[in-house]
Design a protein around this motif. Structure first.
Motif, PDB file in Angstrom:
ATOM      1  N   GLU A 183       8.216-118.726 -15.823  1.00  0.00           N
ATOM      2  CA  GLU A 183       9.607-119.179 -15.960  1.00  0.00           C
ATOM      3  C   GLU A 183      10.359-118.316 -16.964  1.00  0.00           C
ATOM      4  O   GLU A 183      11.503-117.918 -16.733  1.00  0.00           O
ATOM      5  CB  GLU A 183       9.643-120.648 -16.389  1.00  0.00           C
ATOM      6  N   ILE A 184       9.690-118.007 -18.087  1.00  0.00           N
ATOM      7  CA  ILE A 184      10.313-117.154 -19.108  1.00  0.00           C
ATOM      8  C   ILE A 184      10.555-115.776 -18.526  1.00  0.00           C
ATOM      9  O   ILE A 184      11.627-115.185 -18.737  1.00  0.00           O
ATOM     10  CB  ILE A 184       9.437-117.089 -20.376  1.00  0.00           C
ATOM     11  N   ARG A 186      11.098-114.964 -15.408  1.00  0.00           N
ATOM     12  CA  ARG A 186      12.209-115.057 -14.463  1.00  0.00           C
ATOM     13  C   ARG A 186      13.553-115.096 -15.192  1.00  0.00           C
ATOM     14  O   ARG A 186      14.519-114.455 -14.780  1.00  0.00           O
ATOM     15  CB  ARG A 186      12.057-116.290 -13.577  1.00  0.00           C
ATOM     16  N   GLU A 187      13.599-115.879 -16.278  1.00  0.00           N
ATOM     17  CA  GLU A 187      14.841-115.963 -17.039  1.00  0.00           C
ATOM     18  C   GLU A 187      15.212-114.611 -17.624  1.00  0.00           C
ATOM     19  O   GLU A 187      16.381-114.191 -17.564  1.00  0.00           O
ATOM     20  CB  GLU A 187      14.704-116.983 -18.169  1.00  0.00           C
ATOM     21  N   ASP A 190      16.326-112.343 -14.783  1.00  0.00           N
ATOM     22  CA  ASP A 190      17.633-112.749 -14.293  1.00  0.00           C
ATOM     23  C   ASP A 190      18.726-112.335 -15.268  1.00  0.00           C
ATOM     24  O   ASP A 190      19.780-111.844 -14.840  1.00  0.00           O
ATOM     25  CB  ASP A 190      17.687-114.262 -14.056  1.00  0.00           C
ATOM     26  N   ARG A 191      18.540-112.509 -16.554  1.00  0.00           N
ATOM     27  CA  ARG A 191      19.535-112.103 -17.539  1.00  0.00           C
ATOM     28  C   ARG A 191      19.742-110.595 -17.493  1.00  0.00           C
ATOM     29  O   ARG A 191      20.882-110.103 -17.590  1.00  0.00           O
ATOM     30  CB  ARG A 191      19.102-112.496 -18.949  1.00  0.00           C
ATOM     31  N   GLU A 194      21.817-109.783 -14.500  1.00  0.00           N
ATOM     32  CA  GLU A 194      23.201-110.180 -14.675  1.00  0.00           C
ATOM     33  C   GLU A 194      23.935-109.207 -15.589  1.00  0.00           C
ATOM     34  O   GLU A 194      25.111-108.891 -15.360  1.00  0.00           O
ATOM     35  CB  GLU A 194      23.295-111.590 -15.269  1.00  0.00           C
TER      36      GLU A 194
END
Length: 197
Positions: A183-184, A186-187, A190-191, A194
């Motif tokens: 999860e970390i 992926r975050e 994703d950041r 972006e």
């Protein structure tokens, strides 16, 4: 009744005691009417042999028992006399045996000397002479040994470090990520996307 006897050997003492008590044993057995005659004679023989053995074992004449060894002429021999005789015999053997052994010792020493001479001759022919080029090789080898030793030591240390790093890399590659770490990840990804888009 105090009876002093002049007895010089244990055989005389035992014969005296046997003669003295044989009549007493006979009179004791004659008074026994219930015992048959053949049994009486057997008992008399057994009683006399037992009594004779007991007398011979227990009579002491002039402080010496019947167990002491005797010569045929009646002279008593004690253990000390036997030891003295053995000591004299051993001393005599020690003085005469070396004279008998000397020829054999000399013969064996001569044979040993001949063998040693043969060995020396073969050893002389097999000796190798050191040549000049061998000295040069030995000098080069002895000078190069410390340098090679330092190189081998450095290689061993670096090899150990490489092994440690390889082990760490292996652990990272075989590591199974947990749900939270995914999860970390992926975050973070994703950041990053972006920010770059």
């Amino acid at each position: 009744m105090n009876m002093a006897l002049k007895i010089t050997t244990t055989d005389q003492a035992s014969d005296f005691q046997l003669g003295k008590y044989k009549g007493l044993f006979n009179s004791l057995l004659e008074g026994q009417n219930e015992i048959a005659e053949n049994v009486k004679t057997d008992l008399m023989q057994e009683l006399l042999s037992t009594f004779e053995t007991a007398v011979r074992e227990n009579i002491i004449v002039d402080g010496c028992s019947n167990d002491e060894v005797r010569h045929e002429d009646g002279e008593r021999i004690t253990l000390d006399d036997i030891l003295d005789e053995k000591i004299v015999e051993t001393t005599r053997k020690r003085s005469c045996y070396p004279k008998k052994i000397i020829p054999f010792v000399v013969r064996s020493l001569k044979a040993e000397r001949k063998l040693m001479e043969m060995y020396e001759h073969t050893a002389d022919t097999e000796e190798l002479e050191r040549e000049a080029f061998q000295d040069h090789i030995m000098k080069n080898v002895s000078e190069g040994v410390p340098k090679r030793f330092r190189q081998v030591t450095a290689v061993m240390k670096s090899l150990q470090e490489v092994c440690v790093r390889a082990e760490g890399l292996h652990q990272v590659l075989t590591l199974q990520p947990s749900v939270k770490s995914l999860e970390i990840y992926r975050e973070v990804v994703d950041r990053y996307r972006e920010e770059n888009s």
